[in-house]
Design an enzyme around this catalytic site. Structure first.
Site, mmCIF file in Angstrom:
data_model
loop_
_atom_site.group_PDB
_atom_site.id
_atom_site.type_symbol
_atom_site.label_atom_id
_atom_site.label_comp_id
_atom_site.label_asym_id
_atom_site.label_seq_id
_atom_site.Cartn_x
_atom_site.Cartn_y
_atom_site.Cartn_z
ATOM 1 N N ASP A 339 40.635 36.649 50.789
ATOM 2 C CA ASP A 339 39.956 37.002 52.146
ATOM 3 C C ASP A 339 39.218 35.607 52.227
ATOM 4 O O ASP A 339 39.030 34.831 51.327
ATOM 5 C CB ASP A 339 39.174 38.148 52.038
ATOM 6 N N ASP A 616 36.435 41.236 48.329
ATOM 7 C CA ASP A 616 35.105 41.839 48.036
ATOM 8 C C ASP A 616 34.910 43.017 48.540
ATOM 9 O O ASP A 616 33.746 43.911 48.537
ATOM 10 C CB ASP A 616 34.055 40.747 48.189
ATOM 11 N N ASP A 620 39.851 45.260 51.100
ATOM 12 C CA ASP A 620 40.664 44.480 50.417
ATOM 13 C C ASP A 620 41.306 45.621 49.251
ATOM 14 O O ASP A 620 42.100 45.406 48.892
ATOM 15 C CB ASP A 620 39.878 43.570 49.746
#
Length: 875
Positions: A339, A616, A620
């Site tokens: 990400d 995080d 996710d």
């Protein structure tokens, strides 16, 4: 705690309705992931393919032990099994305990709700569907719901979409069609960064968006680790070879002896049958011995030890490994899906550049300090600076701080007369103050540069100049902000909106604001790319921002086209066939939702890729769970950490490159151990087999083999596992999942060295057999000691297998190996001297020991000469 509400529009639920809704829709609690019980965690260790083969050998051995009333061998095998499974269980259990401490979840956070027409403060877990919740700046949204009122409301959705700042409104005319979630809905786990609002709760607990994501994150992924696949193949091969040779030996020898026996005796009563049973049993014992000798009992433990040691050492490089096999799987990954926010970038908006009127320095400073609702947090020591409030305003305050100006004193010296907060509709914020800089009343305005410039007296050429600059910033995916002021005569209106409408402002300049990339990321990405690992960005941010970040870190070049990027909505619209055809080429996925990321991971796995995912946020978690390795951030959400295999304590992409190096080096160390271990097993198996053909007693007993396979190999495993990782491995391409763990070079080494050892040992057997007294215990002890000492010197060669280095090149490496070698030597001396009947040995005189040690050391010197020649040829 309750107050009378000033707003009669919102009555909220009655106490009766609260109870009904709690009964109907449940509590506002996320179901914690089901942790396997201690027993289940321990029994999982018996799934190891090599352990399964050992269990079969143990069953045979137990059968023989009952008949012969000699239990030493069986105890040895069971000891091997429990030792290997016990170590693996302990290290994983210990890592889980550490992890639980890392993850304390707060369900007691107080939330303000309206019930029975009054404002109450209740714990987050007591919220029910239908509750009316008051939201203020800094609040975490407690459940999913729809907004009833929104005043300048901005929400940080980074835990769900990766977006740091999303404008929320109840006015349909200003809804953002491209937004991941509707503009009038708010989600549990996101945070109010600016403004205030009122929401009505629609979903609580597991029914919320975050709850669905958490559920996906706890589904069991069926993906087997690459190492497990390899060990299964190896165990099957060893099992087949061992059982085939044992069966053939049993059939040939039993048939030969029975043929001789039946030719010489006639069966008259059961005594003769007993003799036949004895012959069958003798060779059955020999067959079991061959199986035990063929199976490397030390292999599961050595792999476990290697993984466990790596877990501990990776912690020092900021990788908290929770699932043991993840250490090694990191070395096999071919794709990293990362990400953006917080992993590649710093997750902190900062001023990238400013084009300002230098003559207005003091006014600009006062404008930033007063025309803001944000605050900076005081950090003790070297903590990352941060603030409370709108991220853009925090960035401006941080910039002011860097200029050496104190925003608090500037704010306190100027008296605020009126303030108009930012709204999506107006696109600006204005504050009217009694200025301490000009000692008169001043209106400060900041907002979208085109709006602010439209209210100013600016020449066409200046506007054109600023617009060109703004276009350059926007092409780099930056947020831009214009600042202006106007001196207000004393008796004028104090209505900010009216004063801005009048125009005539003085433009002071523009700011470009971005979430900058971490300084170590481009380097770490370069390392991964040179190691043959592809990196893909998957983010909830806009296509422009995602592509610009990819460009800055070296993932987007001038050759890339629209085929190399996609949005979550476009990706969801593709059929599985179309998506499968495109996934390998994708570099950037923007506006991605949680399930898009998970689908991307699963499609890549279908393509045969080994995928690591970093993240995080709660968004996710499903992908973290379904990837072969999930890497969460130390500062990430608890749902993300729970779904991951490794937690990066320093949140740095650089730690990922380090973990890959550790994983690859570990695999090489496991391969070195297999070379060492299987050389022993091949030599032992063929010694027993050929020894039987020569008609001697079994040259090696099961207990002797257990000493070699268990104790000696455990120390060897520790020595080989502790070989430091080498950066050289990052110049190699990832190994294929289909590649067998035994490479052609390993196979040649095992059989080549094995053949050499076998010639020496068979010559020794033939020599002892023809000596007066034949094969006595003394000769068998010498044979056993020479067998062990040949392997002892081969350990040094195995430790540099795969390289052309000399064993003496690295003093630390040589000393570590020497320490372990001494332990093995002392162990062998104790067994030979005190082993007696259990080990079928007798003490050897000192001179014989000296001859054996010196004679067998030729193995090391041949290895050194061979590597030296290869080094010379390379030059």
């Amino acid at each position: 705690m309750s107050h009378n509400t000033q707003d009669s529009r919102f009555k909220g639920l009655t106490d009766q309705e609260v109870l009904q809704n709690r009964q109907k829709y449940g509590m506002n609690l996320l179901t914690p992931p089901k942790r396997p019980s201690i027993w289940k965690l321990y029994l999982e260790k018996f799934q190891d393919p090599v352990i399964k083969v050992l269990l079969v050998a143990a069953a045979f051995s137990l059968l023989i032990s009952i008949i012969e009333s000699e239990y030493a061998e069986t105890i040895g095998i069971f000891f091997a099994i429990f030792l290997a499974t016990g170590i693996g269980f302990y290290f994983e259990y210990d890592a889980n305990k550490k992890f639980d401490l890392l993850n304390a979840v707060g369900e007691e956070t107080p939330v303000m709700v309206i019930r029975n027409g009054k404002v109450h403060e209740i714990p987050k877990k007591d919220i029910v569907v239908g509750d009316v919740v008051i939201l203020n700046t800094g609040d975490e949204i407690p459940a999913d719901g729809v907004l009833l009122e929104a005043v300048s409301l901005q929400v940080n959705e980074s835990s769900l979409t990766g977006e740091l700042m999303v404008n929320k409104t109840t006015d349909e005319a200003h809804f953002d069609e491209e937004a991941t979630y509707p503009s009038n809905s708010v989600m549990r786990g996101t945070t109010v960064t600016d403004g205030h609002g009122v929401m009505c709760v629609e979903r609580v607990g597991d029914a919320t968006e975050i709850g669905k994501v958490a559920r996906q994150a706890t589904e069991q992924s069926q993906e087997q680790t690459p190492l497990n696949l390899q060990l299964t193949k190896l165990a099957n091969l060893i099992g087949k070879v061992g059982f085939t040779i044992a069966t053939l030996t049993f059939v040939i020898f039993t048939a030969k002896d029975l043929y001789v026996h039946l030719n010489n005796t006639t069966i008259t009563d059961w005594h003769q049958w007993l003799e036949i049973a004895r012959i069958v049993l003798k060779y059955f014992m020999m067959a079991v011995t061959l199986i035990v000798v063929a199976v490397p009992e030390g292999l599961p433990m050595s792999v476990t030890l290697s993984l466990a040691l790596n877990m501990r050492r990776m912690l020092k490089t900021n990788n908290l490994v929770r699932k043991m096999h993840a250490c090694e799987t990191m070395g096999a990954i071919t794709v990293i899906c990362t990400d953006k926010t917080g992993t590649l970038t710093q997750n902190l908006m900062q001023v990238y550049d400013a084009k300002l009127d230098e003559s207005q320095k003091n006014l600009i400073a006062e404008g930033i300090a007063t025309n803001s609702t944000a605050f900076l947090e005081e950090k003790e020591g070297e903590g990352k600076p941060s603030g409370v409030g709108n991220p853009t305003e925090v960035a401006l305050l941080l910039w002011l701080n860097e200029q050496g100006m104190d925003y608090i004193s500037l704010r306190n010296q100027a008296k605020t007369v009126n303030q108009l907060t930012f709204s999506t509709e107006r696109k600006y914020m204005a504050t009217l103050v009694d200025s301490s800089v000009l000692n008169t009343r001043v209106l400060y305005v900041k907002g979208a540069p085109e709006i602010v410039m439209g209210k100013c007296n600016l020449e066409e050429s200046r506007v054109k100049q600023y617009n060109e600059q703004l276009l350059a910033y926007q092409n780099q995916a930056m947020r831009t902000l214009g600042v202006a002021y106007k001196v207000i005569p004393e008796n004028s209106s104090t209505d900010c909106a009216e004063l801005v409408k009048e125009g005539g402002l003085t433009f002071m300049g523009i700011f470009a604001i971005s979430d900058p990339i971490r300084s170590d990321v481009p380097d770490a990405v370069k390392k991964c790319l040179s190691a043959g690992i592809r990196v893909k960005i998957v983010t909830g941010d806009t296509p422009g921002t995602a592509t610009e970040i990819a460009r800055q870190i070296g993932l987007w070049t001038s050759e890339d086209t629209e085929r190399n990027r996609i949005t979550g909505v476009e990706f969801a619209a593709l059929s599985d066939e179309e998506a499968l055809e495109r996934v390998v080429d994708l570099n950037v996925m923007s506006r991605a939702r949680p399930m898009d990321k998970q689908r991307l991971v699963q499609l890549l796995q279908q393509k045969g890729e080994v995928v690591a995912v970093t993240g995080d946020g709660t968004n996710d978690a499903p992908a973290l769970n379904h990837a072969q390795v999930g890497l969460s951030m130390g500062t990430g959400t608890s749902v993300a950490k729970e779904a991951s295999d490794i937690t990066l304590l320093d949140d740095s992409f650089h730690s990922i490159a380090t973990a890959v190096m550790w994983g690859r080096s570990l695999y090489k160390n496991i391969q070195r151990f297999i070379v060492f271990q299987l050389t022993i097993n091949v030599v032992a198996l063929l010694s027993v087999l050929l020894g039987a053909f020569l008609g001697t007693e079994l040259p090696l007993t099961v207990t002797q083999m257990l000493w070699v396979n268990l104790i000696m190999d455990t120390f060897a495993a520790m020595a080989l596992a502790s070989i430091a990782p080498s950066m050289d491995v990052m110049n190699e391409k990832p190994r294929k999942r289909t590649d067998f763990i035994i490479s052609p070079a390993m196979r040649n080494n095992i059989f080549g060295v094995g053949a050499g050892f076998l010639i020496v040992l068979m010559g020794l057997l033939a020599f002892f057999k023809n000596m007066p007294g034949g094969m006595d215990v003394h000769h068998l002890t010498v044979f056993f000691t020479i067998f062990v000492m040949l392997q002892f010197w081969n350990l040094f060669n195995a430790s540099v297998f795969g390289t052309n280095h000399s064993i003496f090149k690295d003093a630390g490496h040589a000393m570590g190996m020497l320490g372990v070698a001494l332990i093995i030597l002392v162990g062998q001396f104790i067994i030979v001297t005190f082993g007696g009947k259990v080990f079928r040995t007798e003490p050897l005189p000192a001179l014989e020991w000296a001859y054996i040690i010196a004679g067998t050391s030729v193995v090391l010197w041949i290895g050194e000469i061979w590597r030296g020649v290869k080094r010379m040829m390379k030059k």
